[in-house]
Design an enzyme around this catalytic site. Sequence first.
Site, PDB file in Angstrom:
ATOM      1  N   HIS A   1      52.032  55.718  36.161  1.00 62.21           N
ATOM      2  CA  HIS A   1      53.283  55.084  36.564  1.00 62.21           C
ATOM      3  C   HIS A   1      53.790  55.651  37.872  1.00 62.21           C
ATOM      4  O   HIS A   1      54.358  54.938  38.693  1.00 62.21           O
ATOM      5  CB  HIS A   1      54.331  55.285  35.470  1.00 62.21           C
TER       6      HIS A   1
ATOM      7  N   CYS B   1      40.866  30.832  48.115  1.00 63.54           N
ATOM      8  CA  CYS B   1      41.968  31.483  47.392  1.00 63.54           C
ATOM      9  C   CYS B   1      41.458  32.630  46.541  1.00 63.54           C
ATOM     10  O   CYS B   1      42.240  33.301  45.873  1.00 63.54           O
ATOM     11  CB  CYS B   1      42.724  30.477  46.538  1.00 63.54           C
TER      12      CYS B   1
ATOM     13  N   ASP C   1      35.074  33.654  41.077  1.00 65.06           N
ATOM     14  CA  ASP C   1      34.139  33.017  40.148  1.00 65.06           C
ATOM     15  C   ASP C   1      32.872  32.560  40.857  1.00 65.06           C
ATOM     16  O   ASP C   1      31.783  32.615  40.277  1.00 65.06           O
ATOM     17  CB  ASP C   1      34.817  31.829  39.447  1.00 65.06           C
TER      18      ASP C   1
ATOM     19  N   GLU D   1      34.144  26.805  42.447  1.00 64.30           N
ATOM     20  CA  GLU D   1      33.966  28.114  41.807  1.00 64.30           C
ATOM     21  C   GLU D   1      32.593  28.278  41.168  1.00 64.30           C
ATOM     22  O   GLU D   1      32.278  29.353  40.682  1.00 64.30           O
ATOM     23  CB  GLU D   1      35.021  28.317  40.718  1.00 64.30           C
TER      24      GLU D   1
HETATM   25  C1  PEP Z   1      38.571  32.605  41.793  1.00 63.36           C
HETATM   26  O1  PEP Z   1      37.777  32.440  40.866  1.00 63.36           O
HETATM   27  O2  PEP Z   1      38.262  33.072  42.913  1.00 63.36           O
HETATM   28  C2  PEP Z   1      39.986  32.228  41.602  1.00 63.36           C
HETATM   29  C3  PEP Z   1      40.826  32.230  42.608  1.00 63.36           C
HETATM   30  O3  PEP Z   1      40.380  31.960  40.328  1.00 63.36           O
HETATM   31  P1  PEP Z   1      40.664  33.113  39.242  1.00 63.36           P
HETATM   32  O4  PEP Z   1      40.501  34.446  39.931  1.00 63.36           O
HETATM   33  O5  PEP Z   1      42.044  32.893  38.745  1.00 63.36           O
HETATM   34  O6  PEP Z   1      39.619  32.839  38.231  1.00 63.36           O
HETATM   35 MG    MG Z   2      38.405  31.317  39.111  1.00 66.40          MG
END
Ligand code: PEP
Ligand code: MG
Length: 836
Positions: A460, A768, A721, A697
């Site tokens: 923490h 992302c 992913d 993904e």
């Molecule tokens: C990813 O797979 O890169 C993604 C953005 O989705 P998550 O990490 O939520 O599976």
């Molecule tokens: Mg993902």
Amino acid sequence: MDQQLTLRLLSPLDGEIVPLDNVPDPVFAQRIAGDGVSVDPTSSVVLAPCAGEIIYAHPAGHAFTLRSAEGAELMIHVGVDTVQLKGEGFSLKVRAGDRVQAGQPLLEFDADLVATKARSLLTQVLAVNMDIVSAVKHPAGRVRAGRDVLLELTLKAATASAKSAGGTVASGELTVANPTGFHARPAAMLAQEAKRFAGTVRLRCGGGVANAKSLVSIMSLNIGFGDKLVLEAEGPGAAEILAALAAVVTRVLDAPGAEAAPAAAPAAPRAARDPRALAGVCASPGIAVGKAFQARQEQVEAAEAKEEPAAARPRLASAIEAAKAELEILLSKLSAEGATEQAAVFGAHRELLEDPELLDLAEGGVAKGAGAVAAWRGAYQEYARNLSRLDNKLLAGRAVDIRDVGARVLRLVAGVSLKQRELPAGCILLADELTPSDIAGLDKAKVAGLCTVGGGASSHVAIFCRAAGLPAIAAAPAAILDIKDGEQLVLDADNGELRLKPEQAELAAAADRQAAGARRREAAVSASGQSARTKDGKHVHVLANVGSAADAKEAARLGAEGVGLCRSEFLFLDRPSAPGEEEQQAAYAAVAGAFPGKEVIIRVLDVGGDKHLPYLQLAKEENPFLGERGIRLLLARPELLRAQLRALLLASRGNPGLKLMFPMVSEVDEFREAKAALNREAQALGIPAPKCGVMIEVPSAALLSAHLAKEADFFSIGTNDLSQYTLAMDRGNPKLAGRAWAGDPSVLKMIDLTVKGARAHNRPVGVCGGAAGDPQLVPLLLGLGVDELSAPPPAVPLIKAAIRELDHGACQALAAQALELGTAAEVRALLAGKVK
Ligand code: PEP
Ligand code: MG
């Protein structure tokens, strides 16, 4: 050796035999409540499967437990989720304590009503005290009530009566599937749930036993990944309690997400590079130069006079109440400042003050006449000692919380206050360990950094330091406690080193690094409102990944140009049922509200794989990452999809930048079907459908990107992913953590294919996944033609700043080179500038 005997149980109902594996409730399918069999009934009067005594009759009338003369405790549970009917449609004819004969009618139900209102009519017949059962057998096919044998139990005769006399029931073995084990949060959830029951509940693991109502007692079992544990309950309704708690354990220990290990520095201390450097681990990054200051813990000096229990008891109780009130104030102050993580720490402290084990220990001292002060001091120090002996660094680190909250009560019960030592300006605080309260009360303007013997990268204290931007090292050698106050030090937290007696050149270099780092961060934050354009004029949108409206507001403050990924599953986690349409609509509109008129991409629910929602009752899968996950699951649960699409459509009114995207698309038809559902709901509501994208993904989506691009408005690449599925490396497996890398040439090729497919139809491509927040990979992503990057909010200013330092043409050349490489090591060398 135990003798064995066989108990044959008659079927309580007419019907078809169904193995437990096929019951749509993990509590039964995974044998959490006990082992046995299920019947798909064609009759509606439940007959006693053997003679015995009713030991529990559920108030909702749908279940009861019967103990046979041999000691087997048998639960008969009519239907799935029938507890929710609160008795409607059931007539239970027996009460606890009744003796019954085999074949006697015990319960009657309205089959039509129950069938329409409950998930299933499947009726489970289970042995719940499995510790006396060595084998369970059942036939297949049809059975007749009161005539055919449904279940054959082999009992360990010698233990049966002894075990059952105490009315103890035990769950089957539960395996800890969460990589971070049974740490504070799951332990707190179990303790909280267990406290709702009057009986005794224990947790056994590896020879140890814990009071399941005590957070600390559970944590002191040091339960880690892969460990096997058993729950035991004793007292009225023990079998039901056990089933409820076992479900909690399964839920919290399977769920990663919030339990995931924090992204932090290496866990083990590194070897010091030279004798003037003491090595620990980085608890909070940065570098600091300053004078040593030993923050020795002030001891609470308190008289330890003997005291009559009648006097000590109320004194201690009111000190505990006063400590809770102090924590309440701290908690609301921190929550109001938006410091939610810090507030959570004090929330946990308040919970500790209700820990039955701790309170029992203190009561033991009080009852012996030790006096309130000595009894309390002895109790919390013993607790802290037990925890700090554990191998598990994460759990051992929690001892500091117990000492902290213990000292708070001690101060109050003894009526003394800690003397505040005046801190010299610009000091480096050295301590055996510091508590969250110490850090919260620090005059941060005077502290340049801190270094402790205790703690760890995920303690923490580390969380507080990161939030305060204070460089910190934890797990340093005890030698730091011998350093004299006023000695010059360099605290290089980035490298986990405390440098003693630094030479002039070292001091200068550290000061330069410190100044450069601060300048970089400051400049990045102050320029974060400006767009991110490469030197040769290519504009890159930098957006943020968020999970809530609070995240979105913070992202807007840090210069994000919108939301590239809102993980809507955050709204669905840690609750007993799915949020309704209105709640969802309000949540999505609040996220979009942080970016008026700007792009806000909400990802439709991504569950399955490692993300569980217990209330969806997902069937057990051999390979959940390759099973019904993301869009596949939504298409199989049209009512879930429909509610979310309607909420998104309603939220899009007044938020024209709101877009949505589907996760884990692997086939073109899947996306077509999901989009058709969106268009249907849009038409029904008379709201234009927002732009709708595909997350890339999995390799099949990347390979088919040109086809998907015809259907989708945009792509967003989830590199987490995509790396996992391209490389066939579990993204959560610590052994593969360094290799499931988005910079691997195979993953780069997937990104390249995706961008080419999108270009063919003029669709924008964002990233992302984690790669978008990694400044090292940004040049490659831009070079491959990605238009948008979406990163965690704190990384946004730095990513924008990194883009401004790049030349897009050079990035393209770099990406072209990387695509020619065959190994991750070669890509790393290229990025490090070692390959021309
Ligand atoms: C990813 O797979 O890169 C993604 C953005 O989705 P998550 O990490 O939520 O599976
Ligand atoms: Mg993902």
